[in-house]
Design a protein around this motif. Structure first.
Motif, PDB file in Angstrom:
ATOM      1  N   UNK A   1      17.049-159.361 -72.274  1.00  0.00           N
ATOM      2  CA  UNK A   1      16.420-159.673 -70.985  1.00  0.00           C
ATOM      3  C   UNK A   1      15.720-161.022 -70.999  1.00  0.00           C
ATOM      4  N   UNK A   2      15.618-161.639 -72.171  1.00  0.00           N
ATOM      5  CA  UNK A   2      15.001-162.955 -72.246  1.00  0.00           C
ATOM      6  C   UNK A   2      15.166-163.503 -73.643  1.00  0.00           C
ATOM      7  N   UNK A   3      14.978-164.806 -73.815  1.00  0.00           N
ATOM      8  CA  UNK A   3      15.088-165.405 -75.146  1.00  0.00           C
ATOM      9  C   UNK A   3      14.584-166.828 -75.115  1.00  0.00           C
ATOM     10  N   UNK A   4      14.387-167.380 -76.328  1.00  0.00           N
ATOM     11  CA  UNK A   4      13.963-168.776 -76.433  1.00  0.00           C
ATOM     12  C   UNK A   4      14.960-169.590 -77.245  1.00  0.00           C
ATOM     13  N   UNK A   5      16.154-169.063 -77.452  1.00  0.00           N
ATOM     14  CA  UNK A   5      17.159-169.773 -78.225  1.00  0.00           C
ATOM     15  C   UNK A   5      17.255-169.270 -79.655  1.00  0.00           C
ATOM     16  N   UNK A   6      16.224-168.585 -80.093  1.00  0.00           N
ATOM     17  CA  UNK A   6      16.203-168.085 -81.468  1.00  0.00           C
ATOM     18  C   UNK A   6      15.861-166.600 -81.505  1.00  0.00           C
ATOM     19  N   UNK A   7      14.936-166.207 -80.652  1.00  0.00           N
ATOM     20  CA  UNK A   7      14.500-164.814 -80.623  1.00  0.00           C
ATOM     21  C   UNK A   7      14.910-164.175 -79.294  1.00  0.00           C
ATOM     22  N   UNK A   8      15.587-163.041 -79.408  1.00  0.00           N
ATOM     23  CA  UNK A   8      16.107-162.355 -78.236  1.00  0.00           C
ATOM     24  C   UNK A   8      15.245-161.140 -77.935  1.00  0.00           C
ATOM     25  N   UNK A   9      14.858-160.979 -76.683  1.00  0.00           N
ATOM     26  CA  UNK A   9      14.105-159.792 -76.267  1.00  0.00           C
ATOM     27  C   UNK A   9      15.104-158.757 -75.771  1.00  0.00           C
ATOM     28  N   UNK A  10      15.127-157.619 -76.440  1.00  0.00           N
ATOM     29  CA  UNK A  10      16.148-156.610 -76.154  1.00  0.00           C
ATOM     30  C   UNK A  10      15.495-155.314 -75.675  1.00  0.00           C
ATOM     31  N   UNK A  11      16.057-154.754 -74.592  1.00  0.00           N
ATOM     32  CA  UNK A  11      15.639-153.425 -74.124  1.00  0.00           C
ATOM     33  C   UNK A  11      16.752-152.432 -74.419  1.00  0.00           C
ATOM     34  N   UNK A  12      16.389-151.300 -75.024  1.00  0.00           N
ATOM     35  CA  UNK A  12      17.357-150.221 -75.220  1.00  0.00           C
ATOM     36  C   UNK A  12      16.597-148.906 -75.164  1.00  0.00           C
TER      37      UNK A  12
END
Lengths: 412, 471
Positions: free
Chosen positions: A88-99
């Motif tokens: 749902x979002x990221x900064x190019x290195x870290x991904x924010x994941x919903x599950x």
């Protein structure tokens, strides 16, 4: 409360490109595929017809079987497939994941965007009228029919006449709906050049060329559409209880845009070089996100290429030569990859891919750099609207790596 | 026992029937449910807020530009404060973005000080004038040619769907009977009660409140009056992709003209950017279709205000019908002999004024002889806590505690709008459940996003139909 985890490679999107990349990288790298659907496989999952796997698996199978095979291949190779999981979002290195398992921040050394493409819905095509039920894209139609077994009406109008449009006709027929009209904005010659006469003959579907849908009518459920024949300037009503808006592709580029990646103007795909690197270090892209849309097997071949590039990045290769941008000019609307760097491999399959707005039976492709023609190739295949036009990379053999942008067009 | 069981009236006669379950009717029903009354909320549609209330520009107005001294000015002013508080207490999404009126020519520029004075006269004291440089500093993506502006810091954006649902949900919890799918076709005023003829049998009530919106003049005539005619004024709107949201930071208002507020560009509470509405008088009260002419007009206007917006992807287009009349103010009048209250000609400001209008309605009914006995607070149920569907706050998909307590809140069904299976399930099990995809969308945002159902449409329909699952 947000779980933190690290991986060498995160692949966003578990369709043909992402799964193929995962299979190629797994075993030596720790690979996490993040797929928002409940099952991996991408669009082929609900394309219930034959013709899948030709170029990548050297076989012919159906969409769902192909999807399963790719998912099993990635799994068996040791990639981790996280499904029902959405970035749902990221900064190019870290991904924010919903599950359903919670929120996870995934930090990756390399990220591959393989988020695919979709068809523009009726609203994005800015077609006025009522807002009834029964108005679909091919994607939604095939989900209804092949995944959920829903009924989709009995009399359909299919907007568009590309390969996917015929796929929609097949799905409608499978669901017991007759396609009473297909509309094509193009001339008769261009329409049939794209898909041949096979469809019309096989399905008995009337095709109205140089015709567009101007209005959708119906309260509750759709009862008809108003079509305009551009040759005569006349409008008429066509009664139907479903309308399928096909093709008119747009890449699913939300993550690319949110990171500020440069886009290709004609396709709105993220700009990549022939190694499928984006401008952000460690961020790669593959599949129909880059060329909306090619067949699934060609998207899968991107997956192999991107795997090799990711491997080089992970082994520490950093210094990149400046690239030369490649732009498309009329009647080509976009070309990919859009950046050529000296020392990089030729594009996947040794060909650039492009999209044309006009049918040209015997095209001559010309490349111009700094006002000088640097290459010219003839292809034995036509440039046809509604399908990928492949251009041998030898076109750019004479490219000056220190020169300015190259323009690729068709000779008149 | 419900706190609103009638003391004396026969079981089949309501104390009050409110006709029209839009934002106004629902607010009135909610207000009346605070008294010992047996109230029916009647609507032709199978859902609340399913006609005009669902398709407006979704702005919570300060009332700065209303006609000073008018009923509308007073009710918008008061309603703004009431709804701001209520939204906070029940969870209606509101964002105080502020608004900027942009002057594009000398005439508009010269009228700005007058608008500031008007705001002062309306009891709103926060506006201030800015020059062109300051305009572009606030809104760098504006098209060229702006001469100056008036800032209205209090103008806010609000979720109109949750507002109506909150009123109706609370009304229902307090004992109001929601009678949906009943088109009122006539009214017979009797000695003690009025019989409303409907498409699904008669409804008897001692008092009738006309909040019928686009049909309010027809109902008014059924009571023998002839004081206004509704001319449906169609407003078409474009909703642009969420990726355009950074282009604008506040509501961009045109300088008002005689034909309403004109075309504006506004962030939406769901994170999009909206362009609209057009203003076109129609005769057909059901024609909520969009048109090629309307689209062309919007794009033409939009090009001046925010040129970069136009090339961007459109997520949705829709049209709403405002209940315009020949009068410049609301038509609000009570007839004690007929035990009848008319709330006619409530334009798009009705969203903002709804709670004040409802209080005003109760006052008028009380003054006309309706016995208003307040239900003690202790007997009233807690106000509802509405599911949050705005973009600026935390929704379930981003809430680790919610997901830990129930994994369905981590299962995203509608990818574009990040709507989870848990939210869809909750909406289907709610006090006023949706009956179709549009209704579900107004409660959850499902299918409202850029793909318009390409990915989730079939899944959402499956859940709406009870979740039979894969074929």
């Amino acid at each position: 409360m947000r779980e933190q985890r690290r991986t060498r490679v995160a692949i966003v999107g578990g369709g043909p490109a992402g799964l193929t990349a995962a299979k190629a990288l797994a075993g030596t790298e720790d690979v996490l595929v993040i797929e928002r659907e409940a099952e991996a496989g991408g669009i082929p999952r609900h394309s219930n017809h034959w013709g899948y796997g030709v170029r990548d698996l050297r076989t012919v199978t159906t969409g769902p079987a192909y999807a399963r095979r790719l998912a099993e291949g990635a799994d068996e190779a040791g990639a981790e497939l996280m499904t029902s999981a959405m970035v749902t979002g990221w900064d190019g290195r870290t991904l924010e994941v919903t599950s359903p398992n919670g929120l996870v921040s995934v930090e990756a050394d390399a990220v591959v965007l393989a988020t695919g493409a979709r068809e523009r819905p009726r609203t994005a095509r800015r077609i006025p009228g009522d807002r009834p039920a029964g108005v679909y894209t091919t994607g939604e139609l095939q989900n209804h029919v092949h995944v959920y077994g829903h009924s989709v009406g009995t009399r359909a109008v299919v907007v568009g006449s590309e390969l996917v449009s015929w796929s929609a006709v097949m799905t409608l027929r499978h669901a017991g709906a007759r396609t009473v009209l297909m509309t094509s904005a193009r001339s008769e010659a261009d329409t049939y050049a794209a898909v041949g006469l096979a469809g019309r003959v096989a399905f008995g579907v009337p095709v109205a060329t140089r015709t567009t849908v101007e209005r959708v009518i119906g309260k509750g459920r759709v009862t008809g559409v108003e079509v305009l024949d551009h040759a005569t300037g006349r409008s008429r009503m066509v009664a139907c209880d479903s309308v399928v808006f096909t093709a008119d592709w747009i890449p699913d580029h939300e993550l690319a845009v949110k990171l500020g990646l440069n886009l290709q103007p004609g396709s709105l795909a993220p700009l990549v070089d022939t190694a499928l690197r984006t401008q952000a270090p460690g961020v790669f892209a593959a599949g129909n996100l880059l060329h909306p849309v090619d067949t699934a097997d060609n998207a899968a071949l991107d997956g192999r290429r991107v795997a090799a590039s990711v491997r080089r990045w992970l082994s520490g290769a950093r210094n990149l030569a400046d690239g030369v941008p490649v732009h498309a000019a009329e009647p080509l609307t976009w070309i990919a990859p859009g950046l050529v760097r000296p020392g990089d491999p030729a594009p996947v399959g040794g060909r650039l891919v492009a999209w044309t707005s006009e049918y040209v039976r015997f095209p001559t492709v010309v490349a111009v750099q700094d006002g000088r023609e640097i290459g010219r190739v003839r292809t034995p295949w036509p440039a046809a609207p509604g399908r990928i036009f492949r251009i041998p990379f030898s076109l750019l053999a004479g490219l000056d790596p220190s020169g300015s942008a190259v323009e690729v067009r068709l000779a008149s | 026992m419900s706190p609103n069981q009638p003391a004396a009236a026969p079981a089949d006669v309501f104390d009050v029937a409110v006709v029209g379950a839009g934002v106004v009717g629902s607010a009135v029903a909610r207000e009346l449910s605070g008294y010992r009354l047996r109230v029916a909320l009647v609507d032709a549609r199978h859902d609340v807020g399913d006609v005009t209330s669902k398709a407006n520009t979704a702005i919570l107005h300060t009332g700065f530009d209303a006609k000073p001294g008018s009923l509308e000015a007073r009710l918008v002013h008061d309603g703004y404060l009431l709804l701001t508080d209520y939204a906070e207490s029940v969870g209606i999404p509101v964002e105080r973005t502020g608004a900027l009126l942009v002057a594009w020519n000398a005439e508009q520029h010269e009228s700005l000080p007058g608008l500031r004075d008007k705001a002062e006269a309306n009891g709103y004291h926060e506006t201030f004038l800015i020059d062109a440089d300051a305009v572009y500093e606030r809104e760098p993506h504006l098209g060229p040619g702006a001469l100056g502006g008036l800032v209205v810091p209090g103008e806010s954006i609000i979720c109109p769907w949750t507002t109506t649902l909150a009123y109706a949900t609370e009304a229902k919890a307090r004992g109001v009977e929601l009678l949906l799918g009943r088109t009122v076709t006539g009214a017979d005023v009797g000695a003690d009660a009025t019989t409303l003829q409907t498409s699904a049998g008669p409804i008897r009530a001692r008092w009738v409140v006309n909040a019928a919106g686009l049909g309010s003049d027809h109902l008014d005539r059924a009571f023998g009056h002839d004081r206004f005619t509704i001319t449906p004024r169609r407003g078409e709107l474009f909703v642009f992709d969420k990726l355009t949201r950074p282009l604008v930071s506040e509501v961009l208002l045109p300088v008002p003209s005689a034909k309403g507020k004109g075309v504006l560009i506004s962030p939406t509470i769901y994170g999009n950017v909206m362009l609209g509405p057009t203003a076109e008088d129609l005769t057909d009260r059901t024609d909520t279709s969009t048109s090629a002419e309307g689209f062309a007009q919007l794009l033409d206007k939009g090009r001046t205000i925010l040129p970069e917006l136009l090339a961007q992807e459109v997520t949705a287009t829709y049209a709403g019908l405002r209940a315009a009349t020949e009068h410049s103010d609301y038509v609000v009048d009570v007839d004690p002999a007929q035990r009848y209250l008319c709330l006619g000609g409530i334009r798009s400001t009705g969203l903002t004024s709804s709670m004040a209008l409802a209080q005003h309605a109760a006052d008028l009914l009380g003054g006309a002889g309706l016995d208003l006995v307040p239900v003690p607070d202790a007997e009233l149920p807690e106000p509802p806590r509405m599911p949050y569907i705005g973009e600026s706050g935390v929704r379930p998909f981003a809430d680790p505690e919610r997901i830990a307590s129930d994994p369905a809140y981590g299962e995203i069904v509608c990818f574009c709008e990040r709507v989870t299976r848990g939210e869809i399930r909750d909406a289907l099990a709610s006090a006023i459940p949706p009956t179709d995809r549009g209704g579900l969308a107004r409660r959850t945002r499902a299918t409202n996003g850029r793909c318009q159902g390409f990915y989730c449409g079939a899944h959402v329909d499956d859940l709406l139909n009870g979740g039979k699952g894969h074929a």
